[in-house]
Write a protein that holds these residues in place. Structure first.
Motif, PDB file in Angstrom:
ATOM      1  N   VAL A 154       0.846  -1.189   0.000  1.00 29.06           N
ATOM      2  CA  VAL A 154       0.000   0.000   0.000  1.00 29.06           C
ATOM      3  C   VAL A 154       0.882   1.240   0.000  1.00 29.06           C
ATOM      4  O   VAL A 154       2.028   1.202   0.460  1.00 29.06           O
ATOM      5  CB  VAL A 154      -0.939   0.027   1.236  1.00 29.06           C
ATOM      6  N   HIS A 206     -11.032   9.196   0.286  1.00 26.43           N
ATOM      7  CA  HIS A 206     -10.958   7.791  -0.118  1.00 26.43           C
ATOM      8  C   HIS A 206     -10.730   7.688  -1.630  1.00 26.43           C
ATOM      9  O   HIS A 206      -9.874   6.929  -2.097  1.00 26.43           O
ATOM     10  CB  HIS A 206     -12.252   7.058   0.236  1.00 26.43           C
ATOM     11  N   MET A 265      -7.586   6.078  -3.623  1.00 28.27           N
ATOM     12  CA  MET A 265      -7.750   4.903  -4.479  1.00 28.27           C
ATOM     13  C   MET A 265      -7.388   5.177  -5.935  1.00 28.27           C
ATOM     14  O   MET A 265      -7.020   4.260  -6.673  1.00 28.27           O
ATOM     15  CB  MET A 265      -9.180   4.376  -4.392  1.00 28.27           C
ATOM     16  N   PHE A 295      -1.677   3.238  -5.354  1.00 29.33           N
ATOM     17  CA  PHE A 295      -2.619   2.321  -4.708  1.00 29.33           C
ATOM     18  C   PHE A 295      -2.617   1.011  -5.484  1.00 29.33           C
ATOM     19  O   PHE A 295      -2.623   1.008  -6.717  1.00 29.33           O
ATOM     20  CB  PHE A 295      -4.016   2.939  -4.690  1.00 29.33           C
ATOM     21  N   ARG A 342      -5.669   6.864   5.274  1.00 29.85           N
ATOM     22  CA  ARG A 342      -4.508   6.141   4.757  1.00 29.85           C
ATOM     23  C   ARG A 342      -4.921   4.697   4.484  1.00 29.85           C
ATOM     24  O   ARG A 342      -5.960   4.230   4.971  1.00 29.85           O
ATOM     25  CB  ARG A 342      -3.333   6.169   5.745  1.00 29.85           C
ATOM     26  N   ALA A 343      -4.116   3.987   3.714  1.00 31.82           N
ATOM     27  CA  ALA A 343      -4.358   2.578   3.417  1.00 31.82           C
ATOM     28  C   ALA A 343      -3.450   1.712   4.291  1.00 31.82           C
ATOM     29  O   ALA A 343      -2.349   2.120   4.664  1.00 31.82           O
ATOM     30  CB  ALA A 343      -4.094   2.295   1.943  1.00 31.82           C
ATOM     31  N   VAL A 346      -7.773  -4.989   1.432  1.00 34.52           N
ATOM     32  CA  VAL A 346      -7.006  -3.853   1.903  1.00 34.52           C
ATOM     33  C   VAL A 346      -7.954  -2.952   2.697  1.00 34.52           C
ATOM     34  O   VAL A 346      -9.160  -2.905   2.414  1.00 34.52           O
ATOM     35  CB  VAL A 346      -6.370  -3.079   0.731  1.00 34.52           C
ATOM     36  N   ASP A 347      -7.432  -2.283   3.694  1.00 33.50           N
ATOM     37  CA  ASP A 347      -8.231  -1.387   4.524  1.00 33.50           C
ATOM     38  C   ASP A 347      -7.916   0.070   4.223  1.00 33.50           C
ATOM     39  O   ASP A 347      -6.750   0.429   4.012  1.00 33.50           O
ATOM     40  CB  ASP A 347      -7.964  -1.631   6.018  1.00 33.50           C
ATOM     41  N   LEU A 348      -8.958   0.905   4.227  1.00 26.87           N
ATOM     42  CA  LEU A 348      -8.794   2.350   4.284  1.00 26.87           C
ATOM     43  C   LEU A 348      -9.116   2.773   5.712  1.00 26.87           C
ATOM     44  O   LEU A 348     -10.213   2.515   6.213  1.00 26.87           O
ATOM     45  CB  LEU A 348      -9.744   3.051   3.307  1.00 26.87           C
TER      46      LEU A 348
END
Length: 292
Positions: free
Chosen positions: A40, A85, A89, A94, A125-126, A138-140
């Protein structure tokens, strides 16, 4: 860690167009369009001094079914984060092209209520790129602070379908939780996606019209997952504590127009809730509220 600061909310319409470019033949492989693979990005996006527009809040309350209260609904700060977001992305650092991602899970923690007149700061952030049996996750991570105090945070878990998947490294937050059966029916109009999209800025074509959704493999346009979560919390508003976490997992898409059934059960540890199809024994959303 690189920090990128925004004076105003990023405009989501140009970002939606930018998000579509990697999916185009030839164009998607060009430098400046093709997304990197791997880790990330080491990037934080920030906005400071974010206030609430009363007219916008009014429209949000109306489309999501919230009553008029002194504090922001727990899902409302997501509105301030959505542009960030999208900006994250659509950055080529990303690891996934945005149009191929599925919003699989969402966790919001309200550490304390946020007054409608309060001004706050937002950062995104990721993190935690990890395997899934059918691809990767994957998390935001979003944080909302007021005078340095963390008052709200969110984990938006995105799924990218692909080969070479593997079991998740830790159990899903709602593994084994079933959506309670209920008696509350919601009749959802065909324009719900356009109405919520106008408020949220999320004008992904899969939500807008049947013809635009069919281009992405859906038989009709679908409701936004974050609308379904917000509408669920609106139905439980009088049972929510001041501080709590709410986890949801999005199951089958809600095809519009339709009627769905909302149910909830409250126990010693919190409240489970869910949205089911009216005519088929299928689940659209399952959630759990845990007091902090």
């Amino acid at each position: 860690m690189t920090t990128r600061r925004f004076e105003d909310a990023p405009s989501t319409l140009p970002l939606m167009l930018k998000a579509a470019l990697p999916a185009l033949p030839v164009v998607g492989s060009l430098p400046g369009v093709k997304h990197a693979s791997g880790a990330v990005p080491d990037l934080v996006l920030e906005r400071s001094g974010v206030g609430t527009d009363p007219a916008h809040l009014e429209r949000y309350l109306d489309v999501c079914g919230f009553p008029h209260v002194e504090h922001l609904p727990a899902t409302y700060p997501h509105m301030a984060a959505f542009g960030l977001h999208m900006a994250l992305m659509t950055d080529t650092a990303f690891p996934f092209a945005p149009m191929g991602l599925v919003h699989l899970r969402n966790r919001i923690t309200q550490h304390r209520p946020i007054g409608v007149d309060e001004v706050f700061d937002v950062s995104v952030r990721a993190a935690d790129l990890r395997p899934h049996p059918k691809g990767r996750l994957v998390d935001l991570l979003t944080a909302v602070t007021i005078d340095g105090e963390l008052v709200w945070d969110e984990v938006t878990t995105l799924f990218s379908r692909g080969r070479g998947g593997a079991p998740e490294t830790s159990p899903a937050p709602l593994e084994g939780v079933e959506a309670p059966r209920g008696v509350v029916h919601w009749r959802l109009a065909g324009d719900l996606g356009r109405r919520y999209g106008a408020v949220s800025g999320d004008r992904n074509p899969i939500h807008l019209y049947p013809v635009t959704a069919k281009a992405f493999g859906f038989p009709s346009n679908i409701a936004h997952g974050m609308w379904t979560k917000a509408r669920s919390l609106a139905g439980l508003q009088n049972r929510l504590p001041d501080a709590f976490s709410v986890d949801v997992e999005f199951k089958k898409p809600v095809l519009l127009p339709t009627t769905v059934v909302f149910g909830s059960t409250t126990g010693d540890d919190g409240t489970d809730f869910g949205v089911r199809a009216q005519k088929k024994d299928s689940t659209h959303l399952v959630g759990r509220i845990t007091p902090s």
